[in-house]
Design a protein around this motif. Structure first.
Motif, PDB file in Angstrom:
ATOM      1  N   LEU A 179       0.801  -1.141   0.019  1.00 47.33           N
ATOM      2  CA  LEU A 179      -0.118   0.063   0.086  1.00 47.33           C
ATOM      3  C   LEU A 179       0.947   1.487  -0.049  1.00 47.33           C
ATOM      4  O   LEU A 179       0.586   2.319  -0.592  1.00 47.33           O
ATOM      5  N   PHE A 180       2.240   1.163   0.548  1.00 47.51           N
ATOM      6  CA  PHE A 180       2.791   2.269   0.626  1.00 47.51           C
ATOM      7  C   PHE A 180       3.589   2.482  -0.792  1.00 47.51           C
ATOM      8  O   PHE A 180       3.766   3.517  -1.182  1.00 47.51           O
ATOM      9  N   PHE A 181       3.854   1.057  -1.182  1.00 47.47           N
ATOM     10  CA  PHE A 181       4.449   1.355  -2.715  1.00 47.47           C
ATOM     11  C   PHE A 181       3.642   1.920  -3.694  1.00 47.47           C
ATOM     12  O   PHE A 181       3.922   2.644  -4.482  1.00 47.47           O
ATOM     13  N   GLY A 182       2.280   1.505  -3.560  1.00 42.42           N
ATOM     14  CA  GLY A 182       1.285   1.903  -4.452  1.00 42.42           C
ATOM     15  C   GLY A 182       0.909   3.569  -4.394  1.00 42.42           C
ATOM     16  O   GLY A 182       0.990   4.285  -5.378  1.00 42.42           O
ATOM     17  N   LEU A 186       1.332   7.682  -6.798  1.00 38.91           N
ATOM     18  CA  LEU A 186       0.517   8.502  -7.006  1.00 38.91           C
ATOM     19  C   LEU A 186       1.124   9.758  -7.468  1.00 38.91           C
ATOM     20  O   LEU A 186       0.338  10.794  -8.053  1.00 38.91           O
ATOM     21  N   HIS A 187       2.269  10.098  -7.178  1.00 36.71           N
ATOM     22  CA  HIS A 187       2.894  11.418  -7.697  1.00 36.71           C
ATOM     23  C   HIS A 187       2.939  11.554  -9.060  1.00 36.71           C
ATOM     24  O   HIS A 187       2.819  12.916  -9.513  1.00 36.71           O
ATOM     25  N   HIS A 188       2.491  10.501  -9.701  1.00 37.31           N
ATOM     26  CA  HIS A 188       2.462  10.887 -11.475  1.00 37.31           C
ATOM     27  C   HIS A 188       1.409  11.426 -11.640  1.00 37.31           C
ATOM     28  O   HIS A 188       1.361  12.090 -12.851  1.00 37.31           O
ATOM     29  N   ILE A 189       0.324  11.580 -10.874  1.00 35.20           N
ATOM     30  CA  ILE A 189      -0.716  12.405 -11.108  1.00 35.20           C
ATOM     31  C   ILE A 189      -0.476  13.922 -11.382  1.00 35.20           C
ATOM     32  O   ILE A 189      -0.691  14.590 -12.270  1.00 35.20           O
ATOM     33  N   SER A 190       0.272  14.578 -10.408  1.00 36.10           N
ATOM     34  CA  SER A 190       0.763  15.863 -10.422  1.00 36.10           C
ATOM     35  C   SER A 190       1.574  15.918 -11.559  1.00 36.10           C
ATOM     36  O   SER A 190       1.519  17.341 -12.351  1.00 36.10           O
ATOM     37  N   GLU A 191       2.544  15.083 -12.088  1.00 40.48           N
ATOM     38  CA  GLU A 191       3.320  15.308 -13.327  1.00 40.48           C
ATOM     39  C   GLU A 191       2.526  15.340 -14.500  1.00 40.48           C
ATOM     40  O   GLU A 191       2.875  16.202 -15.527  1.00 40.48           O
ATOM     41  N   ARG A 192       1.306  14.535 -14.411  1.00 38.85           N
ATOM     42  CA  ARG A 192       0.712  14.729 -15.717  1.00 38.85           C
ATOM     43  C   ARG A 192      -0.233  15.971 -15.879  1.00 38.85           C
ATOM     44  O   ARG A 192      -0.491  16.156 -17.107  1.00 38.85           O
ATOM     45  N   LEU A 193      -0.584  16.188 -14.709  1.00 38.79           N
ATOM     46  CA  LEU A 193      -1.343  17.598 -14.483  1.00 38.79           C
ATOM     47  C   LEU A 193      -0.471  18.800 -15.121  1.00 38.79           C
ATOM     48  O   LEU A 193      -0.892  19.650 -15.911  1.00 38.79           O
ATOM     49  N   ALA A 194       0.811  18.520 -14.869  1.00 36.20           N
ATOM     50  CA  ALA A 194       1.803  19.596 -15.082  1.00 36.20           C
ATOM     51  C   ALA A 194       1.915  19.667 -16.842  1.00 36.20           C
ATOM     52  O   ALA A 194       2.373  20.511 -17.257  1.00 36.20           O
ATOM     53  N   LEU A 207      -5.080   5.945 -10.640  1.00 33.87           N
ATOM     54  CA  LEU A 207      -5.899   4.913  -9.908  1.00 33.87           C
ATOM     55  C   LEU A 207      -5.481   3.632 -10.709  1.00 33.87           C
ATOM     56  O   LEU A 207      -5.283   2.442  -9.878  1.00 33.87           O
ATOM     57  N   PHE A 208      -5.473   3.484 -12.077  1.00 29.44           N
ATOM     58  CA  PHE A 208      -4.996   2.261 -12.693  1.00 29.44           C
ATOM     59  C   PHE A 208      -3.441   1.924 -12.272  1.00 29.44           C
ATOM     60  O   PHE A 208      -3.317   0.730 -12.004  1.00 29.44           O
ATOM     61  N   GLN A 209      -2.490   3.224 -12.274  1.00 26.35           N
ATOM     62  CA  GLN A 209      -1.329   2.816 -11.882  1.00 26.35           C
ATOM     63  C   GLN A 209      -0.922   2.276 -10.469  1.00 26.35           C
ATOM     64  O   GLN A 209      -0.350   1.339 -10.151  1.00 26.35           O
ATOM     65  N   PHE A 210      -1.801   2.992  -9.479  1.00 25.13           N
ATOM     66  CA  PHE A 210      -1.948   2.574  -8.304  1.00 25.13           C
ATOM     67  C   PHE A 210      -2.223   1.041  -7.982  1.00 25.13           C
ATOM     68  O   PHE A 210      -1.778   0.386  -7.110  1.00 25.13           O
ATOM     69  N   THR A 211      -3.332   0.735  -8.824  1.00 25.84           N
ATOM     70  CA  THR A 211      -3.823  -0.748  -8.832  1.00 25.84           C
ATOM     71  C   THR A 211      -2.758  -1.782  -9.230  1.00 25.84           C
ATOM     72  O   THR A 211      -2.364  -2.686  -8.313  1.00 25.84           O
ATOM     73  N   TYR A 212      -2.091  -1.537 -10.348  1.00 24.28           N
ATOM     74  CA  TYR A 212      -1.138  -2.590 -10.718  1.00 24.28           C
ATOM     75  C   TYR A 212       0.017  -2.654 -10.022  1.00 24.28           C
ATOM     76  O   TYR A 212       0.777  -3.545  -9.806  1.00 24.28           O
ATOM     77  N   THR A 213       0.590  -1.162  -9.568  1.00 20.72           N
ATOM     78  CA  THR A 213       1.795  -1.205  -8.788  1.00 20.72           C
ATOM     79  C   THR A 213       1.521  -1.965  -7.360  1.00 20.72           C
ATOM     80  O   THR A 213       2.639  -2.539  -6.727  1.00 20.72           O
ATOM     81  N   THR A 214       0.181  -1.747  -6.829  1.00 16.66           N
ATOM     82  CA  THR A 214      -0.025  -2.265  -5.575  1.00 16.66           C
ATOM     83  C   THR A 214       0.184  -3.928  -5.577  1.00 16.66           C
ATOM     84  O   THR A 214       0.444  -4.600  -4.711  1.00 16.66           O
TER      85      THR A 214
END
Length: 294
Positions: A179-182, A186-194, A207-214
């Motif tokens: 869960l910590f790893f997933g 999530l910081h990639h969200i801010s990178e995509r927004l930028a 959310l998809f990335q959080f799911t498969y990384t978790t």
């Protein structure tokens, strides 16, 4: 009186530390790791060589700091009883098994995608010197296949798991640390927004990335706890980064008979992986008496 087997099991059980200590340390490690990626002020995106080099420096410092959490917050009894490198998953016993068996097990999971790759030119390129020359000189390739697996597995597995395992049972620890790893991804969200990606799209991708990384984190943590080696999840992480998610579009471009065979191999690989997972990771194969006593 206790019999010898009961006494041996008691001797091998990890001493306990408070749950608040292990969880707080794990949370701090996750924050420090992600925070280290953003300490630099830069106008470049994450794939720019300057950004990558700076992040290499940052996570390298984190890798020097992370073991201190294990050293200072672990049970003193455990530190007296076991060599410190062993707690981090660095030991000679069972090393070759930890290198070979989990890697082959993961390749079985990718049996379908491997078959699809055999049908195109991507597989033959692995035997070309130019491919490897271009790969090892590409900083993005080094990030994806060397530095990311090395730093993430060292911090999130080698340094986080020994702490969590001192507060929870092995199976519970396997489900907590990912869960910590997933969340750390999530910081990639801010990178995509930028980069101008719409909020809804960025959140969906996140959310998809959080799911498969978790999900991968569950597997990686399980490998660490079962084998007692850091090298096992590290090599598997690098392999999974290379393979990526299955390319369904490429699958459906195959001829009918190849497509049917590929689907069968997808299913056979998954079924074989599920069946062999507890067998191929039997702690006895790796002489692991520290992290898995259930």
């Amino acid at each position: 009186m206790q019999n010898e087997s009961e006494m041996a099991l008691q001797m091998e059980t990890l001493p306990q530390i408070p749950v608040l200590t292990s969880v707080s340390c794990s949370f701090a490690l996750a924050v420090i790791y992600v925070g280290s990626l953003y300490v630099w002020s830069t106008k470049h995106n994450r794939d720019h060589p300057t950004t990558i080099k700076r992040r290499f420096a940052s996570v390298s410092i984190v890798m020097l700091i992370a073991p201190l959490f294990v050293y200072f917050f672990s049970s003193p009894e455990l530190l007296e009883r076991e060599p410190f490198p062993k707690l981090l998953g660095f030991r000679w016993q069972g090393l070759w098994q930890a290198i070979v068996i989990p890697y082959l097990l993961t390749a079985l999971l990718y049996l379908g995608p491997i078959f699809v790759n055999l049908q195109n030119e991507s597989f033959s390129s692995y035997f070309a010197l130019d491919y490897w020359r271009g790969s090892v000189t590409s900083i993005i390739w080094i990030r994806n296949h060397v530095m990311a697996p090395l730093s993430e597995e060292f911090v999130f597995r080698a340094c986080m798991m020994p702490l969590i395992l001192q507060s929870f049972s092995p199976m519970t620890a396997v489900f907590i640390t990912p869960l910590f790893f997933g969340v750390a991804h999530l910081h990639h969200i801010s990178e995509r927004l930028a980069l101008g990606v719409e909020l809804s799209t960025a959140l969906l991708i996140g959310l998809f990335q959080f799911t498969y990384t978790t999900l991968f984190g569950f597997y990686s943590a399980y490998l660490f706890a079962r084998t007692g080696h850091c090298i096992a999840p590290l090599l598997v992480h690098a392999f999974c980064n290379h393979m990526g998610l299955p390319d369904v579009q490429d699958l459906w471009q195959q001829e009918l008979w190849r497509r049917v065979l590929a689907i069968c191999l997808y299913l056979a690989g998954l079924a074989g992986w599920i069946y062999l997972l507890p067998i191929a990771t039997d702690p006895a194969l790796y002489d692991n008496k520290l992290f898995w006593n259930v």
